[in-house]
Design a protein around this motif. Structure first.
Motif, PDB file in Angstrom:
ATOM      1  N   LEU A   1      24.906  -0.784   1.839  1.00 34.24           N
ATOM      2  CA  LEU A   1      25.822  -0.594   0.719  1.00 34.24           C
ATOM      3  C   LEU A   1      26.332   0.839   0.689  1.00 34.24           C
ATOM      4  O   LEU A   1      25.798   1.707   1.363  1.00 34.24           O
ATOM      5  N   LEU A   2      27.339   1.029  -0.103  1.00 35.32           N
ATOM      6  CA  LEU A   2      27.895   2.373  -0.225  1.00 35.32           C
ATOM      7  C   LEU A   2      27.184   3.122  -1.352  1.00 35.32           C
ATOM      8  O   LEU A   2      26.551   2.521  -2.211  1.00 35.32           O
TER       9      LEU A   2
ATOM     10  N   PRO B   1      42.667  16.945  -1.014  1.00 37.66           N
ATOM     11  CA  PRO B   1      41.459  16.206  -0.672  1.00 37.66           C
ATOM     12  C   PRO B   1      40.385  17.198  -0.223  1.00 37.66           C
ATOM     13  O   PRO B   1      40.705  18.190   0.422  1.00 37.66           O
TER      14      PRO B   1
ATOM     15  N   VAL C   1      39.319  11.987   4.275  1.00 36.14           N
ATOM     16  CA  VAL C   1      39.071  11.482   2.922  1.00 36.14           C
ATOM     17  C   VAL C   1      40.133  10.452   2.533  1.00 36.14           C
ATOM     18  O   VAL C   1      39.845   9.477   1.858  1.00 36.14           O
ATOM     19  N   VAL C   2      41.344  10.683   2.971  1.00 33.24           N
ATOM     20  CA  VAL C   2      42.426   9.824   2.493  1.00 33.24           C
ATOM     21  C   VAL C   2      42.677   8.615   3.401  1.00 33.24           C
ATOM     22  O   VAL C   2      43.514   7.796   3.083  1.00 33.24           O
TER      23      VAL C   2
ATOM     24  N   ALA D   1      38.152   0.277   5.727  1.00 32.63           N
ATOM     25  CA  ALA D   1      37.500  -1.027   5.700  1.00 32.63           C
ATOM     26  C   ALA D   1      38.458  -2.188   5.439  1.00 32.63           C
ATOM     27  O   ALA D   1      38.267  -3.273   5.933  1.00 32.63           O
ATOM     28  N   SER D   2      39.478  -1.970   4.675  1.00 35.48           N
ATOM     29  CA  SER D   2      40.283  -3.111   4.275  1.00 35.48           C
ATOM     30  C   SER D   2      41.741  -2.920   4.694  1.00 35.48           C
ATOM     31  O   SER D   2      42.109  -1.926   5.304  1.00 35.48           O
TER      32      SER D   2
ATOM     33  N   SER E   1      45.946   3.950   1.641  1.00 37.56           N
ATOM     34  CA  SER E   1      45.755   4.869   0.527  1.00 37.56           C
ATOM     35  C   SER E   1      47.083   5.364  -0.018  1.00 37.56           C
ATOM     36  O   SER E   1      48.082   5.435   0.686  1.00 37.56           O
ATOM     37  N   TYR E   2      47.047   5.706  -1.310  1.00 35.67           N
ATOM     38  CA  TYR E   2      48.235   6.284  -1.930  1.00 35.67           C
ATOM     39  C   TYR E   2      48.388   7.750  -1.561  1.00 35.67           C
ATOM     40  O   TYR E   2      49.349   8.388  -1.932  1.00 35.67           O
ATOM     41  N   LEU E   3      47.416   8.262  -0.860  1.00 34.51           N
ATOM     42  CA  LEU E   3      47.389   9.714  -0.644  1.00 34.51           C
ATOM     43  C   LEU E   3      47.775  10.108   0.770  1.00 34.51           C
ATOM     44  O   LEU E   3      47.626  11.253   1.152  1.00 34.51           O
TER      45      LEU E   3
ATOM     46  N   LYS F   1      44.017  -2.379   2.745  1.00 34.66           N
ATOM     47  CA  LYS F   1      44.681  -1.456   1.825  1.00 34.66           C
ATOM     48  C   LYS F   1      45.060  -0.169   2.558  1.00 34.66           C
ATOM     49  O   LYS F   1      44.392   0.231   3.499  1.00 34.66           O
TER      50      LYS F   1
ATOM     51  N   ALA G   1      27.992   6.551   3.068  1.00 31.73           N
ATOM     52  CA  ALA G   1      29.065   7.153   2.288  1.00 31.73           C
ATOM     53  C   ALA G   1      30.234   7.486   3.187  1.00 31.73           C
ATOM     54  O   ALA G   1      30.072   7.804   4.352  1.00 31.73           O
ATOM     55  N   ARG G   2      31.395   7.361   2.615  1.00 29.73           N
ATOM     56  CA  ARG G   2      32.580   7.820   3.298  1.00 29.73           C
ATOM     57  C   ARG G   2      32.587   9.343   3.245  1.00 29.73           C
ATOM     58  O   ARG G   2      31.935   9.917   2.407  1.00 29.73           O
TER      59      ARG G   2
ATOM     60  N   ASN H   1      27.957   4.522  -4.059  1.00 31.70           N
ATOM     61  CA  ASN H   1      28.162   4.317  -5.499  1.00 31.70           C
ATOM     62  C   ASN H   1      27.360   3.132  -6.029  1.00 31.70           C
ATOM     63  O   ASN H   1      27.183   2.990  -7.227  1.00 31.70           O
TER      64      ASN H   1
ATOM     65  N   VAL I   1      41.675   5.102   4.648  1.00 32.05           N
ATOM     66  CA  VAL I   1      40.859   3.987   4.187  1.00 32.05           C
ATOM     67  C   VAL I   1      40.687   3.039   5.356  1.00 32.05           C
ATOM     68  O   VAL I   1      41.668   2.562   5.907  1.00 32.05           O
TER      69      VAL I   1
END
Lengths: 346, 567
Positions: free
Chosen positions: B429-430, B529, B506-507, B511-512, B516-518, B514, B406-407, B432, B509
């Protein structure tokens, strides 16, 4: 070649969805509706039967290409029902609406309609009907949002997972007149929750963003879970974004109601085909879960990044559609209103 | 000796000055800590040497009186905060008057004001050469400063000041309650800040508690208001790094805890025990004092420092309790060297028995339960689980492991790396996606941070969720936990005792490609957060707890607690 021309419209839709040009279900729904509208006004068909077979071919084509995407199929399926109804009312042959049990039992098998007779007014009345349907689709989101005040009271703590336009609109509508807090689960590795949280915070809703792991810890203080869904299955279960199942389990544990905002076009007559999820789920690129930079490690491990979760109906408290709230056990009835029994299996 | 201490202090003062207007990030403060460690080591050793030579300069460069004064100051603040606000009406008026007088107070002024006391203190240290006879003069100097302070404030003023502080604190509390509507109280907080500036100006003394109020209380989840440490931590860290009483091993440990580079309750406990050994080894008894008593008091400061960096783990508290017990029980007739070696021996024994042997016993026990073709699901990283799985692999069992991660910590990647190195077949896996695999899993193995007396399991956030999903799929959940992590505390939710880690994690990211918007979440007052460290797993999710003593149901924790010899 001929086939390509025949199906160019649906092929375009498929590729648009595949390439994420259309990624929210509302856009997909509108595009599908427009596709069928064009087909009716420009396509080569004479009888209702011709038209229905044209649409059914497209449905088949679509299902084989994108079995996980239920929205366009549901829209087309509903339009089939509209065609049948229009045909019936055009001939006034079969009484009104649904047949009584007595009628069904005593009906002669040969009596069943094949929709092959020509009806000159069919095209115009269908186009009228579709225009109406389109308005219904377009206003569905607002209709759901206006029900927000019936469900959210002051100072509530609401938990939502990932991003859903419908949920966002719903919460924003409620925030106009009530103060409440929202906890957004980030839904890694896609992180739609981040966008959701930033959008909600921009409209001055007190928003907390938590990682997926903290759901159980937070759940005991949550008042309601409000989520969107990908598809509603025939039994009232959900195919949702990955991670919702554990959220639903945690909510169940603390007896917290789960509300699912679902447009009518998300209701699908399909059932969960197996408890093994392979047929139900699709796996996205594992790079988001374990980055390529992990190097040689990647050769030796299996990395999973499933896209969907199945949530059984007993974990869902309420569906909210533009018509109002319904319990999961009522979904079968909504389905019979939406789709003709003959079209449920295609 | 004067040289290293002056350089350290000077750098600190600089830092304090920059830190006031814009709070330094954890990383920066860390770097600072690490920089200081080298210097601190020197001073500590030299101080110790000077102690041996029989000179009476305090180990931290502070005189006793000064330290006492500091303590008294802290106590006074506590008193103030505890006192009831009887005269709210009056106090409402008084600060306003003050605001009228000094309404143009700028941030720059505030900065100077708050840093001056530290500077003057430092001057005192640096000016005083480390000779025994100068100690007296310094004492008098300190006393004079204190007197001056007292003289400049009349009794009425002090009263007024107290009321202002009370009022400010009351308002801060009100603000905390009103986080939902920051628009309305933005102004209130601004006024609050002004008032505090006022207080600081008036009072000249800057206590960390007042500073805590000064920072506007945004970006906090109301439910966890009691868990945020923030500024208080920073202030205390500065105070303690000035304090030469703390052994550099503990300073380093504190920095590692703070940066969370040492994670996991076993690892943290082991690290602390080895620091404890170093301390015992380096410790020299001050003259006319008993070894164990003075060690205990030195230890106390170090532990407070560790606690400020990060709240102590249950494993650490338990180990410390044993150590302190030992200190009181040790034969006072022994020589210091004998005591030292005895203590170190006992620490080693503790590590051996409570952690090593217990791990071995648990590993044996769990290995009996692992059979061929098992699919074992684990969550995050646990040293004990790693050991169990590697042992099972060595025993020739054929099984697969599903690592759920988990993150934001992503400890599972480390677990994955190590298991793959041990040639164990792994899936990753994560959290979720845990429902996705759970139907195929045959067993769930979980580590624990602590086992609570009511049978609940405290562990890394997400553990409860994995157990919940396993429970819903009717899979057996085994929690592996050494008995030294058992705890008298009872807890039914994850709110009362928990830790809040860096919200920035938390904000981000990772792995990719992308982003974050935050990332600029601090710009929006409505956005918070939340990064929780632990959660509490209800006992009904857990099939059994595997300990070195036996395989037990969760509810038998109190039995073990009674069996274990504690005090």
């Amino acid at each position: 070649m001929l086939e390509m021309e025949l199906f160019s419209d649906v092929i375009k839709l498929i590729s648009d969805i595949r390439h994420s040009k259309l990624h929210n279900s509302y856009d997909i729904a509108i595009h599908t509706e427009e596709l069928v509208e064009r087909l009716i006004s420009e396509g080569k068909w004479k009888s209702a039967q011709d038209l229905m077979s044209l649409i059914k071919l497209r449905i088949a084509r679509f299902i084989s290409a994108l079995p996980q995407e239920a929205t366009p199929v549901n829209i087309m399926r509903h339009i089939l029902k509209i065609i049948r109804d229009e045909y019936d009312t055009g001939f006034k042959s079969k009484g009104e609406g649904h047949q009584s049990l007595h009628h069904l039992v005593t009906a002669n098998i040969n009596d069943s309609e094949d929709y092959s007779k020509l009806l000159p007014t069919l095209k115009s009345s269908l186009l009228n009907n579709l225009a109406e349907y389109k308005v219904e689709l377009e206003s569905s989101m607002d209709n759901i949002a206006t029900q927000a005040l019936e469900h959210i009271h002051a100072n509530e703590i609401i938990l939502t997972v990932g991003k859903s336009n419908t949920v966002e609109k719903f919460l924003k509508y409620a925030a106009k007149s009530r103060k409440f807090q929202v906890i957004v689960v980030e839904a890694a590795p896609r992180f739609h929750g981040h966008l959701m949280a930033s959008n909600l915070a921009k409209s001055n809703i007190q928003t907390t963003i938590i990682p997926d792991s903290a759901v159980f810890a937070m759940m005991s203080r949550v008042n309601k879970v409000i989520i969107g869904t990908h598809t509603v299955l025939a039994n009232g279960g959900l195919r949702t974004e990955c991670g919702v199942h554990m959220v639903a389990l945690a909510a169940k544990r603390y007896s917290i109601p789960i509300m699912v905002l679902a447009h009518m076009y998300k209701l699908s007559p399909m059932h969960l085909c197996s408890s093994e999820q392979d047929a139900f789920n699709i796996c996205a690129s594992p790079a988001d879960v374990l980055p390529y930079s992990s190097g040689p490690l990647l050769n030796k491990v299996h990395v999973y990044n499933p896209a969907f979760d199945y949530v059984p109906p007993e974990l869902v408290t309420l569906f909210i559609s533009h018509q109002g709230g319904n319990a999961p056990s009522y979904v079968y009835r909504l389905l019979s209103e939406l789709y003709h029994p003959d079209d449920q299996e295609l | 000796m004067a040289d290293p201490s002056t350089t350290v202090d000077a750098s600190l003062v600089e830092d304090a000055a920059t830190a006031v207007p814009q709070p330094i990030s954890e990383l920066e403060s860390l770097r600072l800590l690490v920089q200081q460690q080298a210097a601190a080591l020197d001073t500590f050793v030299k101080n110790q040497q000077s102690v041996n030579r029989g000179k009476k300069v305090g180990a931290d460069g502070l005189t006793k009186k000064e330290r006492r004064a500091l303590k008294a100051g802290a106590e006074k603040n506590v008193e103030i905060s505890n006192a009831k606000t009887n005269t709210i009406d009056e106090s409402l008026n008084q600060p306003k008057n003050n605001v009228a007088v000094n309404s143009k107070s700028s941030k720059g002024k505030l900065q100077n004001d708050s840093s001056t006391p530290i500077k003057s203190q430092v001057k005192n240290h640096t000016e005083s050469p480390p000779k025994a006879d100068t100690q007296k003069s310094q004492k008098t100097l300190d006393a004079k400063i204190k007197e001056n302070e007292k003289e400049t404030l009349s009794k009425a003023e002090i009263k007024a000041q107290r009321r202002a502080v009370q009022e400010a604190q009351r308002q801060a509390k009100a603000n905390q309650k009103l986080v939902v509507t920051p628009n309305n109280n933005n102004q209130a907080t601004k006024e609050n800040i002004k008032q505090n500036e006022q207080n600081i100006k008036l009072g000249k003394k800057v206590s960390p508690k007042i500073d805590l109020i000064k920072s506007p209380i945004k970006h906090r989840v109301q439910l966890f208001n009691h868990l945020y440490v923030g500024d208080f931590q920073e202030q205390n860290l500065k105070r303690y790094t000035l304090n030469k009483d703390i052994h550099p091993a503990f300073l380093q440990l504190g920095a590692q805890y703070l940066s969370r580079s040492i994670l996991g309750s076993n690892a943290r406990c082991l690290a602390m025990l080895s620091a404890l050994k170093t301390l015992t080894n380096d410790f020299r008894t001050p003259p006319k004092q008993e070894f164990c008593r003075s060690l205990e008091s030195t230890l106390k400061a170090s532990i407070t420092h560790l606690n400020t960096c990060r709240p102590l783990a249950v494993s650490m508290t338990n180990a410390l309790r044993q150590f302190k017990l030992l200190l009181t029980q040790i034969d006072t007739n022994l020589s210091d060297n004998e005591k030292r070696s005895l203590l170190q021996e006992r620490i080693d024994k503790y590590i051996q028995e409570e952690i090593e042997k217990a791990g071995e016993a648990i590993s044996n026990e769990v290995n009996k339960k692992i059979s061929d073709n098992d699919i074992i699901l684990i969550y995050g990283y646990s040293s004990l689980i790693l050991r169990i799985l590697v042992d099972a692999q060595k025993a020739g069992k054929k099984f697969r492991v599903v690592i759920v991660d988990a993150r934001p910590l992503l400890e599972g990647r480390e677990m994955l790396r190590r298991l793959v190195c041990a040639n164990i077949e792994c899936s990753y896996l994560l959290i979720n996606a845990v429902s996705f695999v759970m139907s195929r899993v045959t067993k769930v193995l979980l580590g624990a941070h602590a086992l609570l007396a009511n049978g609940y399991v405290m562990s890394r956030t997400g553990t409860a969720q994995v157990a919940l999903v396993a429970n819903s799929f009717k899979k057996p959940v085994l929690v592996c936990c050494e008995t030294y992590k058992f705890c008298e505390r009872v807890q039914t939710d994850s709110f009362v005792y928990n830790e809040i880690a860096d919200p920035d994690k938390v904000v981000t990211v990772d792995a990719s490609e992308k982003s974050s918007y935050l990332l600029n979440w601090r710009d929006n007052n409505y956005l918070t957060p939340l990064n929780l460290m632990y959660d509490v797993t209800p006992s009904d999710f857990v099939t059994a707890v595997v300990t070195e003593i036996a395989v037990l149901p969760c509810t038998s924790v109190p039995v073990i607690l009674r069996i274990r010899p504690v005090e």
